[in-house]
Design a protein around this motif. Structure first.
Motif, mmCIF file in Angstrom:
data_model
loop_
_atom_site.group_PDB
_atom_site.id
_atom_site.type_symbol
_atom_site.label_atom_id
_atom_site.label_comp_id
_atom_site.label_asym_id
_atom_site.label_seq_id
_atom_site.Cartn_x
_atom_site.Cartn_y
_atom_site.Cartn_z
ATOM 1 N N ALA A 141 2.235 10.142 -5.099
ATOM 2 C CA ALA A 141 1.394 8.952 -4.924
ATOM 3 C C ALA A 141 0.644 8.970 -3.595
ATOM 4 O O ALA A 141 0.055 7.955 -3.204
ATOM 5 C CB ALA A 141 2.248 7.696 -5.017
ATOM 6 N N GLY A 142 0.685 10.121 -2.906
ATOM 7 C CA GLY A 142 -0.046 10.225 -1.648
ATOM 8 C C GLY A 142 0.653 9.589 -0.471
ATOM 9 O O GLY A 142 0.029 9.319 0.561
ATOM 10 N N GLN A 143 1.959 9.352 -0.584
ATOM 11 C CA GLN A 143 2.725 8.704 0.483
ATOM 12 C C GLN A 143 3.719 9.691 1.096
ATOM 13 O O GLN A 143 4.107 10.681 0.470
ATOM 14 C CB GLN A 143 3.485 7.497 -0.067
ATOM 15 N N GLU A 144 4.151 9.386 2.311
ATOM 16 C CA GLU A 144 5.185 10.196 2.962
ATOM 17 C C GLU A 144 6.549 9.717 2.506
ATOM 18 O O GLU A 144 6.833 8.520 2.527
ATOM 19 C CB GLU A 144 5.062 10.066 4.483
ATOM 20 N N LEU A 159 6.179 1.624 -3.288
ATOM 21 C CA LEU A 159 5.439 2.814 -3.710
ATOM 22 C C LEU A 159 4.588 2.501 -4.935
ATOM 23 O O LEU A 159 3.420 2.903 -5.018
ATOM 24 C CB LEU A 159 6.420 3.937 -4.033
ATOM 25 N N LEU A 160 5.140 1.783 -5.901
ATOM 26 C CA LEU A 160 4.401 1.412 -7.095
ATOM 27 C C LEU A 160 3.211 0.530 -6.748
ATOM 28 O O LEU A 160 2.109 0.709 -7.292
ATOM 29 C CB LEU A 160 5.333 0.684 -8.073
ATOM 30 N N ARG A 161 3.402 -0.402 -5.830
ATOM 31 C CA ARG A 161 2.307 -1.288 -5.412
ATOM 32 C C ARG A 161 1.180 -0.504 -4.754
ATOM 33 O O ARG A 161 0.009 -0.690 -5.064
ATOM 34 C CB ARG A 161 2.843 -2.342 -4.449
ATOM 35 N N ASP A 162 1.555 0.431 -3.868
ATOM 36 C CA ASP A 162 0.540 1.239 -3.187
ATOM 37 C C ASP A 162 -0.197 2.150 -4.173
ATOM 38 O O ASP A 162 -1.392 2.409 -4.015
ATOM 39 C CB ASP A 162 1.190 2.089 -2.088
ATOM 40 N N ALA A 163 0.529 2.652 -5.177
ATOM 41 C CA ALA A 163 -0.102 3.527 -6.165
ATOM 42 C C ALA A 163 -1.141 2.781 -6.987
ATOM 43 O O ALA A 163 -2.170 3.345 -7.372
ATOM 44 C CB ALA A 163 0.961 4.116 -7.079
ATOM 45 N N VAL A 164 -0.900 1.497 -7.242
ATOM 46 C CA VAL A 164 -1.867 0.688 -7.989
ATOM 47 C C VAL A 164 -3.100 0.409 -7.138
ATOM 48 O O VAL A 164 -4.236 0.460 -7.614
ATOM 49 C CB VAL A 164 -1.212 -0.627 -8.457
ATOM 50 N N VAL A 165 -2.870 0.150 -5.856
ATOM 51 C CA VAL A 165 -3.985 -0.160 -4.955
ATOM 52 C C VAL A 165 -4.837 1.073 -4.680
ATOM 53 O O VAL A 165 -6.071 1.016 -4.632
ATOM 54 C CB VAL A 165 -3.450 -0.746 -3.631
ATOM 55 N N ASN A 166 -4.173 2.238 -4.505
ATOM 56 C CA ASN A 166 -4.893 3.479 -4.189
ATOM 57 C C ASN A 166 -4.464 4.559 -5.184
ATOM 58 O O ASN A 166 -3.569 5.353 -4.900
ATOM 59 C CB ASN A 166 -4.587 3.904 -2.749
ATOM 60 N N PRO A 167 -5.089 4.606 -6.357
ATOM 61 C CA PRO A 167 -4.584 5.461 -7.442
ATOM 62 C C PRO A 167 -5.104 6.898 -7.427
ATOM 63 O O PRO A 167 -4.804 7.643 -8.356
ATOM 64 C CB PRO A 167 -5.102 4.732 -8.689
ATOM 65 N N ALA A 168 -5.838 7.312 -6.414
ATOM 66 C CA ALA A 168 -6.472 8.638 -6.446
ATOM 67 C C ALA A 168 -5.443 9.752 -6.570
ATOM 68 O O ALA A 168 -5.562 10.646 -7.420
ATOM 69 C CB ALA A 168 -7.328 8.832 -5.196
#
Length: 481
Positions: A141-144, A159-168
């Motif tokens: 998901a592009g996170q550390e 992590l799920l919330r961030d993936a929805v906001v930045n789905p690239a």
């Protein structure tokens, strides 16, 4: 057969081995890089380990067709070791593990790895797969990723919330998995090109237009660190032992699986253990990742038509040429793509259908499997595996100690006692309860012919009870096997 007759046959293996080596190289390249990145070390170190697996372990005797390199199964161990002891100590840990493997091979301990309970092996692989999936969800998901398992579980919602906001990054990772899955349905001739490679190329091309983290690549001279013996301490030695045992087990389990895929020479386990040890010793001197025999690359090698060890040696040559001539190509690959490949590898390690089948058919074995996997997730690999082995031993002791005691009346003044199974000290209380519960006013016949094993403790107990019963004025007839 004369030498002249042998030559064409040997020559006939050359072309298939070259073709197989290229296929294995294309599969190994993204995995070498992905395992290194997931372990928290420079990507180049994964390729160095792959090169050593081909050029060093590949030429040594042991197994003819299995391929060695950095393994997804060791990712968890490497990441923990780097976090605990630092990257500088990695070379020393791998060097020590290699020397221990050589010693175990020379002491002919390789065959004992085949005696480990399949439930423990499956539990170990499933536990590694779960940890690998959990850890790679973050870079996917592009996170550390957080350091501890508890933090990884706690951070899933965020992590799920961030993936929805930045789905690239997620989109690139999903594309990787979709292409890999669809490629399996392509015509057989097309599938000669590894689906993993196609997925990496397609996803990287799409990712070039998206803001996603990518691999950082530099020259090999910047990452190779010669071993530093001054870093040795108790913690480092414990890591050496853990690496040696886990890497040896994974390599020899892989060898057993690969042997079932071809009709060529069988693996010589002790020699293969020495070969793995020599390879890890070289990796340690260079400060690279540990290596094991890897089932994905090995199976690819067999399916691609490899005939001799030349294919695995050449795959190391292609890796070396690539990292020297074209290292900058790796900088185009998004980290999410490699994370997706490792999530797929973790899913394969789970082997969920086999786990479900075992749960349905053998509850005791499945309990050992689930215990091993669960403890690996919540504690660490060594603890989970050791507890799993202990549970398997206890289960085996229980199984071999099953004892059936059947008491039947044989007339008004006689009792007939039938013993079946294994009479060991573990069942001594039950045996004595049954015998001492018999009326002292009756004659007793004890049939021992159904016993598969009678240990000294049970034998003495039966004979002692018989003497006491005879002393009370009644007869005891022991029918021995």
């Amino acid at each position: 057969m004369t030498r002249q007759e042998e030559l064409p046959a040997r020559t006939g293996t050359f072309v298939p081995d070259i073709g197989a080596s290229l296929v294995v190289f294309l599969v190994a390249l993204p995995l070498c890089v992905g395992v290194a990145v997931a372990s928290g070390v420079p990507a180049e170190l994964g390729i160095v380990t792959g090169v050593v697996g081909g050029l060093v372990a590949g030429v040594l005797p042991g197994s003819s067709l299995q391929v060695s390199g950095p393994a997804a199964g060791l990712t968890v161990l490497v990441a923990d070791a780097v976090a605990s002891h630092g990257l500088a100590a990695m070379g020393l840990i791998v060097l020590g593990a290699g020397l221990l493997q050589i010693a175990m091979g020379l002491l002919r301990l390789g065959r004992w790895f085949r005696a480990i309970s399949p439930a423990v092996v499956q539990g170990m692989l499933a536990g590694i797969g779960l940890v690998l999936i959990l850890s790679q969800l973050y870079p996917l998901a592009g996170q550390e990723q957080p350091r501890t398992t508890g933090e990884k579980f706690a951070g899933l919602f965020e992590l799920l919330r961030d993936a929805v906001v930045n789905p690239a990054a997620v989109a690139v990772a999903v594309l990787t998995l979709v292409v890999t899955a669809l490629w399996q349905r392509a015509p057989e001739k097309v599938r000669m090109v590894p689906g993993m490679l196609v997925a990496v190329v397609v996803a990287s091309a799409v990712g070039a237009f998206l803001p996603v983290p990518r691999i950082e690549v530099g020259p090999l001279s910047d990452v190779i660190m010669l071993v530093d013996v001054s870093l040795l301490d108790a913690g480092v030695f414990g890591a050496m032992l853990t690496f040696a045992l886990v890497a040896s087990a994974e390599s020899l389990f892989s060898a057993a699986a690969v042997d079932r895929m071809h009709n060529g020479p069988r693996t010589r386990y002790n020699r293969e253990l020495v070969a793995q040890g020599v390879g890890n010793t070289v990796c340690g001197v260079l400060g690279a990742l540990p290596m094991t025999a890897v089932i994905v690359r090995s199976a690819t090698n067999v399916r691609a038509g490899a005939r001799t060890k030349l294919s695995r040696v050449l795959h190391g040559v292609w890796l070396l040429v690539f990292v020297v001539v074209l290292p900058e190509v790796l900088a185009f690959v998004p980290i999410a793509v490699l994370a997706a490949l490792l999530v797929q590898a973790g899913w394969k390690l789970l082997e969920l259908p086999r786990v479900v089948k075992l749960v349905r058919t053998d509850r005791a074995e499945s309990a050992v499997l689930l215990l091993t996997a669960g403890l690996i997730v919540v504690t660490d690999l060594l603890t989970g595996t050791l507890v799993g082995l202990l549970a398997a031993v206890v289960k085996t002791a229980w199984d071999v100690s099953r004892l059936s005691v059947v008491v039947d009346e044989d007339g008004p003044d006689h009792e007939h006692v039938t013993l079946r199974g294994n009479a060991t000290f573990l069942k001594l209380p039950r045996l004595l309860d049954a015998l001492e519960g018999l009326p002292v006013t009756k004659h007793v016949r004890v049939d021992l012919r159904g016993l598969r094993h009678l240990d000294d403790a049970c034998r003495q107990a039966i004979e002692g009870w018989a003497e006491a019963h005879r002393a009370a004025g009644r007869s005891v007839n022991l029918i021995r096997p």
